[in-house]
Design an enzyme around this catalytic site. Structure first.
Site, short mmCIF file in Angstrom:
data_model
loop_
_atom_site.label_atom_id
_atom_site.label_comp_id
_atom_site.label_asym_id
_atom_site.label_seq_id
_atom_site.Cartn_x
_atom_site.Cartn_y
_atom_site.Cartn_z
N SER A 72 0.80 -1.23 0.00
CA SER A 72 0.00 0.00 0.00
C SER A 72 0.83 1.28 0.00
O SER A 72 0.26 2.37 -0.11
CB SER A 72 -0.95 0.02 1.20
OG SER A 72 -2.08 -0.78 0.96
N LYS A 75 0.15 3.77 -2.68
CA LYS A 75 -0.82 4.87 -2.61
C LYS A 75 -0.16 6.24 -2.48
O LYS A 75 -0.81 7.27 -2.70
CB LYS A 75 -1.80 4.62 -1.47
CG LYS A 75 -2.65 3.36 -1.66
CD LYS A 75 -3.66 3.19 -0.53
CE LYS A 75 -4.56 1.98 -0.76
NZ LYS A 75 -3.92 0.71 -0.38
N SER A 132 -6.21 3.88 4.12
CA SER A 132 -5.56 2.99 3.16
C SER A 132 -6.58 2.20 2.34
O SER A 132 -6.36 1.04 2.00
CB SER A 132 -4.59 2.02 3.86
OG SER A 132 -3.72 1.43 2.93
#
Length: 400
Positions: A72, A75, A132
């Site tokens: 993640s 991102k 997230s």
């Protein structure tokens, strides 16, 4: 080609504040003068790096260019693209987004958006950054580029622009894919660019919780609770990637960025990141030596309307050095043997080198801070004769 001649050794200017900031969470003691800087901590993560934000100096690194899955942390790049679109005016925070079934069904961490909703860009950004949310990331990607695949093309475009030479993105979320990868060094480059380019949007990375659809979720970056100097950035975890954390903290005007990839557990990525940050703040300091456009030297100009020209650098110059070593810095300026008009403003005419003991720690091109036009016929003739007589009686440094 004539060699550069040493013009002058100049004193380092009094240190300027690198960045204004709030009172640090605790004072950072200066080690006794002459005390060697201890070895950096050794971490269990697969790769990691510690970089100073202002100078760009790498303080600690281990396998920083090893390609890994970013999970993640992806991102951060997704948000960089979104922030770029906001800054350019192509979208606004109040724009509403139609949630597709693809976005709604995206697995992993979620913001819990639904196709019946019309969330705003701002709500989706907070869902992506703080919670997230994979579903929020996909919804943003589809809104900006039509499909997540097309959005990944934008991600790779910005990666090239930023100099992320070992990264490639397939999706906006960080869900596993064999051709989706990055490195600790590239994540540090991206993190610094995000902080530098979008300070107003970066503040969302410091928020500890966010509620959407009546569901409150906490930021997964536990360093936000442990260290008040930490104000970002992003965690990541998949079975293949391990536990990852890109963090940034600012103490006493000094900002550091740490990236830990492939740690063994959620707690270890936090402890290892904290160890890197503490080491950097304890044993190093970052000083702004010169401002952009500050005059550092003057040079004699031949055949010009002016006899002297002011010289400086185009960008601010920061150095990161072991604490207590500022007085040991030395600045040396080298210039062309002869500066002959016309000289254009911004033209590089030499170099300034910053040294600590016998080692050069950084250098910058020395440029003309103003232009000097060519003199008239008589001025050029007089200077030409002076240069000719000088070459006869003053010697020559030779060609090499």
């Amino acid at each position: 080609m004539k060699k550069f001649l040493l013009l002058v050794t100049i004193a380092i200017a009094l240190p300027l504040a690198a960045m204004a900031q709030n009172t640090p969470p605790r004072p950072i003691p200066t080690p006794p003068r002459g005390l060697p800087t201890p070895a950096a901590p050794t971490l269990g993560a697969n790769s990691y790096i510690l970089v100073d934000f202002n100078s760009g100096d790498v303080l600690v690194e281990s396998n920083p260019d090893m390609r890994v899955e970013p999970a993640s942390i992806t991102k951060v790049m997704t948000s960089y693209v979104v922030f770029s679109e906001l800054t350019s005016g192509n979208i606004s925070l109040k724009d509403t987004v139609t949630v597709s079934e693809i976005a709604w069904r995206t697995g992993g961490s979620r913001t819990f958006i639904e196709p019946s909703m019309q969330p705003t860009i701002e709500e989706l950004i907070k869902g992506m950054v703080i919670q997230s949310g994979n579903d929020a990331s996909v919804a943003l990607a589809e809104h900006l580029a039509g499909t997540e695949e097309a959005f990944a093309g934008l991600m790779n475009h910005y990666a090239v622009q930023l100099g992320m030479t070992n990264s490639h993105f397939i999706n906006s979320t960080g869900l596993p894919h064999e051709n989706h990868f990055t490195t600790a060094r590239d994540v540090a480059i991206l993190s610094a660019a995000l902080i530098q380019d979008f300070p107003n949007f970066y503040r969302w990375y410091s928020e500890k919780e966010y509620s959407f659809n009546n569901i409150r979720q906490h930021n997964r970056n536990n360093l936000l609770w442990r260290d008040p100097a930490v104000d970002g950035l992003k965690t990541g975890h998949t079975e293949a990637a391990g536990y990852c954390l890109a963090a940034s903290a600012k103490r006493d005007g000094m900002r550091l960025i740490s990236v830990v990839l492939g740690s063994g557990s959620e707690s270890s990525r936090v402890n290892e990141s904290q160890s890197l940050l503490n080491y950097g703040f304890r044993f190093f300091e970052t000083i702004q030596l010169y401002k952009s456009g500050q005059e550092l030297a003057q040079g004699k100009v031949w055949k010009g309307e002016a006899e002297q020209i002011r010289l400086g650098i185009t960008d601010e110059l920061f150095v990161t050095i072991p604490r207590g070593r500022y007085d040991d810095l030395d600045a040396q300026v080298e210039m062309r043997p002869e500066l002959i008009a016309p000289i254009v403003e911004g033209e590089e005419v030499g170099q300034i080198s910053i040294r600590l003991e016998d080692a050069e720690i950084t250098s910058r091109g020395l440029v003309a801070l103003e232009g000097v036009a060519e003199a008239g016929f008589f001025g050029r003739t007089w200077d030409g004769m002076s240069m000719w007589f000088g070459s006869l009686f003053g010697g020559d440094d030779g060609d090499d």
